[in-house]
Design a protein around this motif. Structure first.
Motif, PDB file in Angstrom:
ATOM      1  N   GLU A   1       0.822  -1.227   0.000  1.00 46.41           N
ATOM      2  CA  GLU A   1       0.000   0.000   0.000  1.00 46.41           C
ATOM      3  C   GLU A   1       0.849   1.268   0.000  1.00 46.41           C
ATOM      4  O   GLU A   1       0.329   2.355  -0.218  1.00 46.41           O
ATOM      5  CB  GLU A   1      -0.925   0.032   1.224  1.00 46.41           C
ATOM      6  CG  GLU A   1      -1.971  -1.075   1.260  1.00 46.41           C
ATOM      7  CD  GLU A   1      -1.388  -2.428   1.672  1.00 46.41           C
ATOM      8  OE1 GLU A   1      -0.323  -2.446   2.327  1.00 46.41           O
ATOM      9  OE2 GLU A   1      -1.976  -3.460   1.305  1.00 46.41           O
ATOM     10  N   SER A   2       2.140   1.149   0.271  1.00 43.95           N
ATOM     11  CA  SER A   2       2.983   2.350   0.387  1.00 43.95           C
ATOM     12  C   SER A   2       3.916   2.539  -0.804  1.00 43.95           C
ATOM     13  O   SER A   2       4.894   3.286  -0.714  1.00 43.95           O
ATOM     14  CB  SER A   2       3.820   2.285   1.680  1.00 43.95           C
ATOM     15  OG  SER A   2       2.977   2.197   2.788  1.00 43.95           O
ATOM     16  N   VAL A   3       3.622   1.847  -1.888  1.00 47.55           N
ATOM     17  CA  VAL A   3       4.460   2.005  -3.078  1.00 47.55           C
ATOM     18  C   VAL A   3       3.588   2.308  -4.297  1.00 47.55           C
ATOM     19  O   VAL A   3       2.379   2.037  -4.305  1.00 47.55           O
ATOM     20  CB  VAL A   3       5.296   0.731  -3.384  1.00 47.55           C
ATOM     21  CG1 VAL A   3       6.277   0.442  -2.262  1.00 47.55           C
ATOM     22  CG2 VAL A   3       4.394  -0.463  -3.640  1.00 47.55           C
ATOM     23  N   VAL A   4       4.222   2.875  -5.302  1.00 44.75           N
ATOM     24  CA  VAL A   4       3.599   3.005  -6.616  1.00 44.75           C
ATOM     25  C   VAL A   4       4.407   2.113  -7.557  1.00 44.75           C
ATOM     26  O   VAL A   4       5.641   2.185  -7.566  1.00 44.75           O
ATOM     27  CB  VAL A   4       3.599   4.471  -7.103  1.00 44.75           C
ATOM     28  CG1 VAL A   4       3.101   4.565  -8.550  1.00 44.75           C
ATOM     29  CG2 VAL A   4       2.747   5.331  -6.185  1.00 44.75           C
TER      30      VAL A   4
ATOM     31  N   GLU B   1       5.049   0.711 -11.445  1.00 46.54           N
ATOM     32  CA  GLU B   1       4.835   0.840 -12.889  1.00 46.54           C
ATOM     33  C   GLU B   1       5.394  -0.432 -13.525  1.00 46.54           C
ATOM     34  O   GLU B   1       6.577  -0.742 -13.355  1.00 46.54           O
ATOM     35  CB  GLU B   1       5.564   2.080 -13.403  1.00 46.54           C
ATOM     36  CG  GLU B   1       5.155   2.497 -14.801  1.00 46.54           C
ATOM     37  CD  GLU B   1       5.976   3.697 -15.280  1.00 46.54           C
ATOM     38  OE1 GLU B   1       5.402   4.777 -15.441  1.00 46.54           O
ATOM     39  OE2 GLU B   1       7.192   3.536 -15.486  1.00 46.54           O
TER      40      GLU B   1
ATOM     41  N   HIS C   1       5.595   0.271 -18.146  1.00 49.16           N
ATOM     42  CA  HIS C   1       5.062   1.610 -18.425  1.00 49.16           C
ATOM     43  C   HIS C   1       3.587   1.778 -18.083  1.00 49.16           C
ATOM     44  O   HIS C   1       2.961   2.742 -18.515  1.00 49.16           O
ATOM     45  CB  HIS C   1       5.314   2.017 -19.887  1.00 49.16           C
ATOM     46  CG  HIS C   1       6.757   1.889 -20.273  1.00 49.16           C
ATOM     47  ND1 HIS C   1       7.715   2.750 -19.802  1.00 49.16           N
ATOM     48  CD2 HIS C   1       7.396   0.973 -21.034  1.00 49.16           C
ATOM     49  CE1 HIS C   1       8.906   2.376 -20.279  1.00 49.16           C
ATOM     50  NE2 HIS C   1       8.735   1.293 -21.019  1.00 49.16           N
ATOM     51  N   GLU C   2       3.041   0.850 -17.322  1.00 46.98           N
ATOM     52  CA  GLU C   2       1.645   1.016 -16.901  1.00 46.98           C
ATOM     53  C   GLU C   2       1.584   1.045 -15.377  1.00 46.98           C
ATOM     54  O   GLU C   2       2.141   0.179 -14.708  1.00 46.98           O
ATOM     55  CB  GLU C   2       0.799  -0.148 -17.436  1.00 46.98           C
ATOM     56  CG  GLU C   2      -0.680   0.055 -17.205  1.00 46.98           C
ATOM     57  CD  GLU C   2      -1.486  -1.229 -17.418  1.00 46.98           C
ATOM     58  OE1 GLU C   2      -2.639  -1.257 -16.959  1.00 46.98           O
ATOM     59  OE2 GLU C   2      -0.955  -2.181 -18.034  1.00 46.98           O
ATOM     60  N   ILE C   3       0.912   2.083 -14.838  1.00 44.45           N
ATOM     61  CA  ILE C   3       0.754   2.173 -13.386  1.00 44.45           C
ATOM     62  C   ILE C   3      -0.266   1.126 -12.946  1.00 44.45           C
ATOM     63  O   ILE C   3      -1.373   1.067 -13.482  1.00 44.45           O
ATOM     64  CB  ILE C   3       0.244   3.580 -12.984  1.00 44.45           C
ATOM     65  CG1 ILE C   3       1.179   4.676 -13.481  1.00 44.45           C
ATOM     66  CG2 ILE C   3       0.037   3.663 -11.467  1.00 44.45           C
ATOM     67  CD1 ILE C   3       2.512   4.736 -12.804  1.00 44.45           C
TER      68      ILE C   3
ATOM     69  N   GLN D   1      -2.838  -0.622 -10.194  1.00 43.12           N
ATOM     70  CA  GLN D   1      -3.600  -0.424  -8.972  1.00 43.12           C
ATOM     71  C   GLN D   1      -3.187  -1.542  -7.999  1.00 43.12           C
ATOM     72  O   GLN D   1      -2.911  -2.665  -8.451  1.00 43.12           O
ATOM     73  CB  GLN D   1      -5.108  -0.488  -9.267  1.00 43.12           C
ATOM     74  CG  GLN D   1      -5.633   0.689 -10.092  1.00 43.12           C
ATOM     75  CD  GLN D   1      -5.378   2.036  -9.429  1.00 43.12           C
ATOM     76  OE1 GLN D   1      -5.645   2.216  -8.244  1.00 43.12           O
ATOM     77  NE2 GLN D   1      -4.833   2.988 -10.185  1.00 43.12           N
ATOM     78  N   PRO D   2      -3.181  -1.283  -6.703  1.00 44.35           N
ATOM     79  CA  PRO D   2      -2.708  -2.287  -5.743  1.00 44.35           C
ATOM     80  C   PRO D   2      -3.449  -3.620  -5.858  1.00 44.35           C
ATOM     81  O   PRO D   2      -2.846  -4.685  -5.670  1.00 44.35           O
ATOM     82  CB  PRO D   2      -2.978  -1.634  -4.388  1.00 44.35           C
ATOM     83  CG  PRO D   2      -2.909  -0.174  -4.673  1.00 44.35           C
ATOM     84  CD  PRO D   2      -3.451   0.012  -6.059  1.00 44.35           C
TER      85      PRO D   2
ATOM     86  N   ILE E   1       8.254   3.082  -6.728  1.00 41.65           N
ATOM     87  CA  ILE E   1       8.509   4.289  -5.937  1.00 41.65           C
ATOM     88  C   ILE E   1       7.965   4.033  -4.542  1.00 41.65           C
ATOM     89  O   ILE E   1       6.775   3.747  -4.375  1.00 41.65           O
ATOM     90  CB  ILE E   1       7.835   5.520  -6.569  1.00 41.65           C
ATOM     91  CG1 ILE E   1       8.404   5.743  -7.967  1.00 41.65           C
ATOM     92  CG2 ILE E   1       8.060   6.759  -5.699  1.00 41.65           C
ATOM     93  CD1 ILE E   1       7.410   6.321  -8.916  1.00 41.65           C
ATOM     94  N   ARG E   2       8.832   4.117  -3.556  1.00 43.11           N
ATOM     95  CA  ARG E   2       8.454   3.789  -2.191  1.00 43.11           C
ATOM     96  C   ARG E   2       8.256   5.064  -1.385  1.00 43.11           C
ATOM     97  O   ARG E   2       9.022   6.021  -1.524  1.00 43.11           O
ATOM     98  CB  ARG E   2       9.568   2.972  -1.551  1.00 43.11           C
ATOM     99  CG  ARG E   2       9.345   2.658  -0.095  1.00 43.11           C
ATOM    100  CD  ARG E   2      10.508   1.877   0.451  1.00 43.11           C
ATOM    101  NE  ARG E   2      11.589   2.749   0.841  1.00 43.11           N
ATOM    102  CZ  ARG E   2      12.174   2.719   2.052  1.00 43.11           C
ATOM    103  NH1 ARG E   2      11.772   1.846   2.950  1.00 43.11           N
ATOM    104  NH2 ARG E   2      13.163   3.534   2.338  1.00 43.11           N
TER     105      ARG E   2
END
Lengths: 274, 66
Positions: free
Chosen positions: B30-33, B35, B38-40, B42-43, B60-61
């Motif tokens: 839950e605390s990272v993003v 990709e 090249h696609e973000i 969803q958790p 990205i943390r």
């Protein structure tokens, strides 16, 4: 032509401050000429800019704008005045970011928080003891308007979610993420990357404790997407959030807002969006 | 197999998922993003997102505090 409190006055030759003050603002007791303090005997002529102030008096909006313009140069101030910036979370970061942006005369700020001021906040946040228990949005508005009475502020007082963010912030120029929770920080970046394709973003991660000043940095993830902090200093027992280092990070964020607004660094480009 | 994680080669088990990758890195989902190519993501997609050879993953943390 001489500018007096941002009004153009048609005068030729040399004139003393005392003479002009008598004519244009008789009760003034502070005199600024071309951005520097001057005394009554100073003479001014064509092209000079004078600001006459009475101590303790709130200047008129146009006088205030004129003082900011004189400080910041005209082209820059125009860009600052037109900017729309959202500050998400009004804690140690957000309250300091908002104060810095208020002082430079940012055009419009959207301030978002649903919490109240608590005693434990006062070691780092821009509130006063007599504001304990007030909603942070209301307390901060009160404080910012004392710094700059001519701000346009919009308050958002509900708990935000990843899905609700775009409806509030899709049309701001820059979104500054100042949340405490790492989950909301991540959710905000996801929301910006996927659903707010024109909004530039300045996030934050790692500013607790009292580690080195210089480990706090501003990094670009992609054009228009920036992250401030040291990446590792998490708020936890034994490593609390404290005004000095949180303030360093907050002012990294505020200066990055300014750099984007004046065009020093790249804002969001549509082709980079996911 | 190898993937490219934040620009660096990283070896991981064949057929592992993004969720397993995060666990191996001791990161809270839950605390990272994330990709993925090249696609973000969803958790809720982390469990189903399988990694393949040469996939590009950016993580990205975020740590708490603000």
């Amino acid at each position: 032509m001489i500018h007096i409190n941002e009004q153009q006055v048609s005068l030729s030759g040399e004139h003393s401050i005392a003479e002009l003050a008598e004519k244009f603002k008789p009760d003034s007791d502070i005199f600024i000429v071309n951005g520097y303090p001057a005394d009554r005997l100073t003479t001014v002529s064509d092209g000079d800019r004078c600001v006459f102030i009475k101590k303790g008096e709130t200047p008129a909006p146009e006088e205030f704008q004129a003082m900011l313009t004189a400080r910041h140069t005209p082209g820059i101030q125009e860009k600052i005045r037109k900017a729309r910036v959202a500050v998400l979370g009004l804690g140690g970061l957000g309250s300091a970011v908002a104060a810095a942006l208020a002082k430079i005369g940012i055009g419009k700020m959207l301030l978002s928080d649903y919490d109240v001021v608590e005693p434990s906040n006062l070691n780092r946040q821009q509130y006063f003891t007599d504001q304990i228990g007030m909603l942070k949005t209301r307390a901060l508005r009160e404080n910012l308007l004392r710094m700059n009475p001519f701000l346009t502020l919009e308050l958002i007082e509900e708990e935000l979610t990843e899905n609700s963010l775009p409806s509030f912030f899709h049309d701001v120029d820059v979104l500054v993420e100042c949340f405490d929770s790492s989950q909301m920080k991540a959710a905000t970046l996801r929301s910006v990357l996927t659903r707010m394709t024109k909004v530039s973003y300045i996030g934050s991660s790692g500013m607790a404790g009292y580690a080195s000043n210089n480990s706090i940095v501003t990094k670009m993830l992609q054009p228009g997407i920036y992250m401030v902090g040291d990446d590792i200093s998490e708020a936890r027992p034994g490593q609390g959030l404290m005004a000095p280092r949180v303030g360093i990070a907050a002012h990294h964020q505020a200066n990055q807002v300014l750099r984007l607004i004046v065009g020093e660094e790249e804002r969001r480009r549509d082709e980079h969006t996911a | 197999m190898n993937i490219l994680l934040n620009g660096q080669e990283k070896e991981c088990t064949d057929g592992s998922t993004v969720l397993e990758l995060l666990a191996s890195l001791k990161l809270t989902p839950e605390s990272v993003v994330v990709e993925h190519n090249h696609e973000i993501l969803q958790p809720e997609a982390y469990t189903a997102a399988e990694l393949a050879e040469n996939d590009q993953v950016e993580i990205i943390r975020f740590v708490g505090g603000g």
